[in-house]
Design a protein around this motif. Structure first.
Motif, PDB file in Angstrom:
ATOM      1  N   GLY A 101     -11.363  -6.588  -2.809  1.00  0.00           N
ATOM      2  CA  GLY A 101     -11.956  -7.467  -1.800  1.00  0.00           C
ATOM      3  C   GLY A 101     -11.935  -6.763  -0.447  1.00  0.00           C
ATOM      4  N   GLN A 140      -0.615 -13.865   2.581  1.00  0.00           N
ATOM      5  CA  GLN A 140      -1.148 -14.735   3.642  1.00  0.00           C
ATOM      6  C   GLN A 140      -2.630 -15.059   3.540  1.00  0.00           C
ATOM      7  OE1 GLN A 140      -0.551 -11.517   3.879  1.00  0.00           O
ATOM      8  NE2 GLN A 140      -1.647 -10.481   5.492  1.00  0.00           N
ATOM      9  N   LYS A 141      -3.252 -14.702   2.402  1.00  0.00           N
ATOM     10  CA  LYS A 141      -4.702 -14.963   2.298  1.00  0.00           C
ATOM     11  C   LYS A 141      -4.904 -16.180   1.396  1.00  0.00           C
ATOM     12  CE  LYS A 141      -5.487 -10.835   4.315  1.00  0.00           C
ATOM     13  NZ  LYS A 141      -6.419 -10.264   5.231  1.00  0.00           N
ATOM     14  N   SER A 155     -12.183  -6.827   2.902  1.00  0.00           N
ATOM     15  CA  SER A 155     -12.273  -7.920   3.879  1.00  0.00           C
ATOM     16  C   SER A 155     -12.962  -7.498   5.169  1.00  0.00           C
ATOM     17  CB  SER A 155     -10.866  -8.443   4.181  1.00  0.00           C
ATOM     18  OG  SER A 155     -10.033  -7.376   4.601  1.00  0.00           O
ATOM     19  N   THR A 189     -10.715  -0.746  -3.216  1.00  0.00           N
ATOM     20  CA  THR A 189     -10.430  -2.083  -2.680  1.00  0.00           C
ATOM     21  C   THR A 189     -11.297  -3.090  -3.426  1.00  0.00           C
ATOM     22  OG1 THR A 189     -10.244  -0.994  -0.540  1.00  0.00           O
ATOM     23  CG2 THR A 189     -10.206  -3.400  -0.544  1.00  0.00           C
ATOM     24  N   TRP A 211      -9.985  -0.424   4.535  1.00  0.00           N
ATOM     25  CA  TRP A 211      -8.782  -0.339   3.689  1.00  0.00           C
ATOM     26  C   TRP A 211      -8.665   0.988   2.960  1.00  0.00           C
ATOM     27  CZ3 TRP A 211      -5.688  -3.013   6.062  1.00  0.00           C
ATOM     28  CH2 TRP A 211      -6.132  -4.148   6.726  1.00  0.00           C
ATOM     29  N   VAL A 247      -5.615  -7.662  -1.722  1.00  0.00           N
ATOM     30  CA  VAL A 247      -4.996  -8.476  -0.664  1.00  0.00           C
ATOM     31  C   VAL A 247      -5.913  -9.643  -0.285  1.00  0.00           C
ATOM     32  CG1 VAL A 247      -4.192  -8.498   1.736  1.00  0.00           C
ATOM     33  CG2 VAL A 247      -3.560  -6.603   0.246  1.00  0.00           C
ATOM     34  N   MET A 266       0.854  -1.208   0.000  1.00  0.00           N
ATOM     35  CA  MET A 266       0.000   0.000   0.000  1.00  0.00           C
ATOM     36  C   MET A 266       0.882   1.247   0.000  1.00  0.00           C
ATOM     37  SD  MET A 266      -2.447  -1.443   2.984  1.00  0.00           S
ATOM     38  CE  MET A 266      -3.732  -0.289   3.316  1.00  0.00           C
TER      39      MET A 266
HETATM   40  N1  PMP Z   1      -5.962  -4.823   2.286  1.00  0.00           N
HETATM   41  C1  PMP Z   1      -6.871  -5.761   2.577  1.00  0.00           C
HETATM   42  C2  PMP Z   1      -8.097  -5.884   1.735  1.00  0.00           C
HETATM   43  C3  PMP Z   1      -6.643  -6.632   3.651  1.00  0.00           C
HETATM   44  O1  PMP Z   1      -7.569  -7.569   3.923  1.00  0.00           O
HETATM   45  C4  PMP Z   1      -5.461  -6.523   4.405  1.00  0.00           C
HETATM   46  C5  PMP Z   1      -5.157  -7.460   5.557  1.00  0.00           C
HETATM   47  N2  PMP Z   1      -6.212  -7.838   6.326  1.00  0.00           N
HETATM   48  C6  PMP Z   1      -4.553  -5.501   4.071  1.00  0.00           C
HETATM   49  C7  PMP Z   1      -4.831  -4.682   2.992  1.00  0.00           C
HETATM   50  C8  PMP Z   1      -3.299  -5.276   4.843  1.00  0.00           C
HETATM   51  O2  PMP Z   1      -2.437  -6.349   4.725  1.00  0.00           O
HETATM   52  P1  PMP Z   1      -1.347  -6.716   5.864  1.00  0.00           P
HETATM   53  O3  PMP Z   1      -2.100  -6.990   7.126  1.00  0.00           O
HETATM   54  O4  PMP Z   1      -0.694  -7.918   5.269  1.00  0.00           O
HETATM   55  O5  PMP Z   1      -0.441  -5.556   5.987  1.00  0.00           O
END
Ligand code: PMP
Length: 429
Positions: free
Chosen positions: A192, A244-245, A194, A190, A144, A221, A122
């Protein structure tokens, strides 16, 4: 159950990896024995916690990430380290670049993985393509957008926020109107979300941005590998994701890609970006994207993290993007049915706008969501989570992504929820 056997295998790999590390074995000697040390010149003694072996429980990670890491990726990350500037490492980085190009559906040369989590990507995107005093428009319908707005503000951009409540989405007409008004250099969306469980439509927005000479930055992400995205076809100028997703690698690396338009802007700046670590002039050289004959030292990349990321991208390539998208959609649909059978309400009413990797449930009336989640963690070793940022207190979230995206995991999650609903009954009332 097959999944349980796989989780046992993860535990075995973790133990074997620990056994390879002599220091871990040594630290598991009795505490008293290890504390009998000769007089020492140091005044601060070794902390007692450091003389105990590492403990990390085995959990079912059915939240919005990180997700469980399959044995194959754990094993790749556990391989012996090589130097970050060795030719073999460059080959691995070249493979990662190709794997990301496939996952993003792009031919962009400027495609790398950040040494850092999704936030690193980001910041890299904003720091490199925006200069202080320039206008940016950020679509906010969850946490986000809020984060990216803050990042842009910190580096001195003029931030214009388009805000909807969590789960809301923006029509292309609304987006164009705001872009026409503020004439930004960058528009952020964004894909997705989350925190809300929303998968935002992307078609047509890249064309609007092009028409108004604005870069289109998209966060995937939480959606990459779970919902379709086509960087080149959809005219996305900058795209990033996390490891990690749905990719199922450990947290700590973040793929990002810039197209020609984005490169034009970021390599023709008046001033250098605020971050040395995230400066794309250096990172493009480190990743062999700048056509220079030699790659020179910039920072020490996370070698094990890159091994694991390569393996996760290899799994996605073997499986195929379309198969992965289909699987996420099918398992999510199965989960929706089960949730509705339990009398729960899905937070995003329009099924076509739901994010297949992270499902949001409206908090059932009369229940304390924290109590439900704690009950599930304590009694079922399953992580599910509440909302994040503006969606706190509005939703509970179940993530079934990549390796965890299986119907039997949906069954486990549903069984745990049913149990919690029975035993935490109406505690708020
Ligand atoms: N963007 C979205 C849509 C996310 O879901 C996340 C993590 N939950 C992030 C950015 C940030 O990623 P990180 O926690 O790996 O820094």
């Amino acid at each position: 159950m097959m999944q349980r056997a796989l989780f046992r295998r993860i535990a075995q790999v973790a133990q074997q990896t620990a056994a390879l590390d002599g220091s871990v074995v040594a630290r598991s000697a009795p505490l008293v024995q290890r504390q009998e040390r000769p007089m020492s010149s140091v005044t601060i003694p070794p902390p007692a916690c450091m003389l105990r072996p590492l403990e990390a429980p085995l959990r079912y990670l059915f939240g919005p990430g990180p997700s469980n890491v399959p044995p194959r990726i754990l094993a790749a990350g556990g391989r012996p380290i090589i130097g970050h500037l060795h030719p073999e490492m460059y080959e691995i980085m070249n493979d990662i670049k190709k794997g990301i190009q496939y996952a993003f559906q792009t031919e962009n040369n400027m495609t790398i993985a950040m040494s850092g989590s999704g936030h690193a990507a980001m910041e890299c995107a904003v720091f490199n393509t925006v200069e202080p005093g320039e206008n940016v428009v950020i679509a906010i319908n969850g946490i986000w957008g809020e984060r990216v707005a803050e990042i842009a503000e910190r580096m001195g951009a003029n931030v214009h926020r388009m805000v909807k409540s969590p789960g809301g989405y923006f029509s292309n007409k609304e987006i164009e109107q705001v872009i026409e008004k503020h004439k930004p250099v960058l528009f952020f969306l964004t894909h997705g979300e989350s925190s809300a469980g929303l998968c935002h439509p992307v078609d047509g927005i890249g064309d609007i941005c092009r028409k108004h000479d604005c870069l289109f930055l998209v966060d995937t992400v939480a959606s990459l590998g779970a919902a379709p995205i086509f960087m080149d076809q959809q005219n996305i100028d900058i795209l990033y994701t996390g490891s990690q997703k749905a990719l199922n690698a450990p947290p700590g690396t973040a793929p990002i890609s810039f197209n020609e338009r984005a490169c034009q802007k970021m390599f023709n700046r008046k001033n250098k970006p605020v971050s040395y670590l995230f400066d794309m002039t250096h990172l493009s050289n480190y990743w062999g994207c700048d056509e220079k004959p030699a790659r020179v030292y910039h920072h020490t990349g996370p070698v094990s993290g890159f091994f694991a990321l390569r393996e996760s991208l290899a799994i996605l390539a073997e499986r195929g993007l379309e198969a992965s998208w289909k699987k996420h959609k099918e398992v999510a649909a199965y989960l929706y049915r089960g949730l509705e059978d339990l009398g729960l309400k899905l937070f995003i009413p329009d099924r076509d706008l739901r994010l297949p990797s992270v499902t949001t449930i409206a908090i059932p009336e009369g229940y304390d969501w924290r109590e439900l989640l704690m009950y599930i963690m304590k009694n079922h070793q399953i992580e599910m989570t509440g909302g994040l940022g503006p969606s706190i207190g509005m939703v509970m979230r179940i993530g079934l992504m990549g390796y965890n995206c299986e119907k039997h995991n949906a069954d486990m999650a549903l069984h745990a929820l049913a149990d919690a609903l029975k035993n935490c009954k109406k505690s708020k009332a």
